[in-house]
Design an enzyme around this catalytic site. Structure first.
Site, PDB file in Angstrom:
ATOM      1  N   ASP A 235      41.556  35.879  35.645  1.00 14.39           N
ATOM      2  CA  ASP A 235      41.906  35.691  37.099  1.00 14.39           C
ATOM      3  C   ASP A 235      42.974  36.797  37.230  1.00 14.39           C
ATOM      4  OD1 ASP A 235      41.701  34.355  39.618  1.00 14.39           O
ATOM      5  OD2 ASP A 235      43.898  34.082  39.273  1.00 14.39           O
ATOM      6  N   LYS A 239      43.064  40.394  39.641  1.00 15.82           N
ATOM      7  CA  LYS A 239      44.141  40.589  40.493  1.00 15.82           C
ATOM      8  C   LYS A 239      44.743  42.107  40.189  1.00 15.82           C
ATOM      9  CE  LYS A 239      45.350  35.938  41.450  1.00 15.82           C
ATOM     10  NZ  LYS A 239      46.048  34.814  41.067  1.00 15.82           N
TER      11      LYS A 239
END
Ligand SMILES: NC(=O)C1=CN([C@@H]2O[C@H](COP(=O)(O)OP(=O)(O)OC[C@H]3O[C@@H](n4cnc5c(N)ncnc54)[C@H](OP(=O)(O)O)[C@@H]3O)[C@@H](O)[C@H]2O)C=CC1
Ligand SMILES: N[C@@H](CC=O)C(=O)O
Length: 376
Positions: A235, A239
């Site tokens: 995750d 980003k």
């Protein structure tokens, strides 16, 4: 009154909170001269739509019912007999979304809002861009797939907003865009960009078992649907990729060096998520505690850090002084330091809540309001 037709994909924690925010802001928005007209909502299997996307919308009672049905774990099919709406099932979904995007895209315009955590929405989002729609994303996957899809989605920069993909509601993307558009080159970004991993590090420091803290982070709405997306570093890597691509780096996920907090034997291909949460996680408690205690004995803390500098793209654990900017972080807060010509010796620092349904959905709503000038 300006009207923004909106179709929401994903009705989980963030999507439902977005619907609640829209309803709660009706008065505020009418004072601003804007009305958000929700014409459809879909989950992974079904979609509920207004009878005529041009002239009708799902009213607030129906939207509340959508939230109620989804939070009870039921299917949107249960709304078949509730109010003025049509319900479609899985095979028709993408086609139906495209049909509505076709009707509205080149007339009134439409905002296609992706609050799913799926990569299956990428095709329909890229079609929607071609059909003249705006896209608003909390979902990181469409921006972190191939460069071809990325280029397509950002090909009309005024028609895409994705603030909540990095730092939830924090103004990260907007700030970077402002710096870049003034010709100020950004050469380094460093930060802690996982609400889940920030929460985990500070709670385990406080003496709680890792497994218990992850389950708490899930209940608080900080984690991805499968918390292994957070624990694997994937995750945060997404980003990092979104930020790097924003800076103009033509790279893919495989350019990001990623440190995972669990072994491959506990991966999604080997263990179902429920099994991982109940039986896998406790096996990791001791190792994480030992690492944190070891750092603590030297006056340091562990933080999961994201670094983008030149051609270095790295996400992983670092041992940092307790009183450093990242070391002082508590709970689900994120912090991001941006270094550029104007912010050379003192970086621009953005800090605050970096996860949670409320702040994420607020970020999505602000994005929708931000594109209001594109609607009649
Ligand atoms: N929570 C947070 O703090 C933050 C979250 N985000 C992002 O927001 C997104 C949503 O997170 P969250 O609400 O927690 O996730 P949830 O798992 O709670 O909800 C996801 C929703 O998406 C639906 N869905 C799955 N596949 C599709 C599809 N192909 N088309 C339409 N809908 C689909 C699911 O349907 P079904 O109900 O049928 O399973 C579910 O309703 C994620 O991408 C996450 O990364 C971003 C920033 C912060
Ligand atoms: N799971 C993510 C949510 C926001 O993107 C996190 O923990 O930061």
């Amino acid at each position: 009154m300006k009207k923004i037709p909106l179709l929401l994909m994903g009705c989980g924690g963030v999507g439902r909170q977005l619907l609640h925010h829209i309803i709660a802001c009706r008065l505020l928005h009418s004072k601003l001269g804007v009305r958000l007209r929700v014409v459809g909502v879909c989950d992974s299997k079904s979609m509920v739509v207004a009878p005529d996307a041009f002239t009708t919308e799902l009213d607030d009672d129906l939207l509340l019912q959508v939230c109620k049905v989804k939070s009870s774990g039921s299917s949107l099919q249960n709304l078949n007999n509730f109010g003025e709406c049509k319900v479609f099932s899985s095979q028709d979904l993408a086609r139906k979304v495209t049909d509505i995007a076709t009707i509205l895209g080149n007339s009134t315009g439409m905002a296609l809002v992706d609050c799913s955590a799926s990569s299956e929405t990428i095709g329909v989002l890229s079609q929607a861009v071609d059909l003249g729609c705006c896209v608003v994303l909390a979902n990181k996957k469409p921006l972190t797939s191939s460069l071809e899809y990325y280029d397509k989605l950002v090909s009309q920069p005024r028609r895409i907003r994705h603030e909540s993909t990095v730092g939830a509601g924090l103004p990260v993307i907007a700030s970077i865009n402002r710096i870049l558009s003034s010709g100020d080159p950004i050469y380094r970004i460093v930060g802690s960009l996982s609400g889940t991993l920030g929460f985990v590090m500070s709670e385990v420091e406080g003496g709680k078992p890792f497994s218990q803290v992850i389950n708490a982070a899930k209940s608080l709405g900080y984690t991805e649907p499968d918390p292994r997306d957070d624990l694997s570093g994937m995750d945060v890597a997404r980003k990092a990729l979104i930020l790097a691509r924003l800076l103009g780096h033509h790279i893919n996920l495989d350019s990001v060096k990623i440190e995972s907090l669990y072994p491959v034997e506990m991966g999604p291909d080997v263990m179902p998520v429920e099994d991982f949460l109940v039986n896998g996680l406790p096996l990791l408690d001791k190792d994480i505690k030992n690492r944190i205690d070891k750092a603590s004995s030297s006056g340091n803390v562990l933080r999961y850090v994201c670094l983008i500098e030149d051609s270095r793209y790295e996400v992983g654990i670092q041992e940092l002084p307790r009183d450093s900017a990242l070391g002082r972080l508590r709970g689900s807060d994120n912090v991001l330091e941006i270094y550029s010509r104007c912010y050379k010796t003192q970086p621009l620092v953005i800090q605050g809540a970096g996860a949670g349904n409320d702040t994420t959905a607020a970020g999505v709503l602000a994005d929708i309001l931000d594109i209001q000038d594109l609607f009649p």
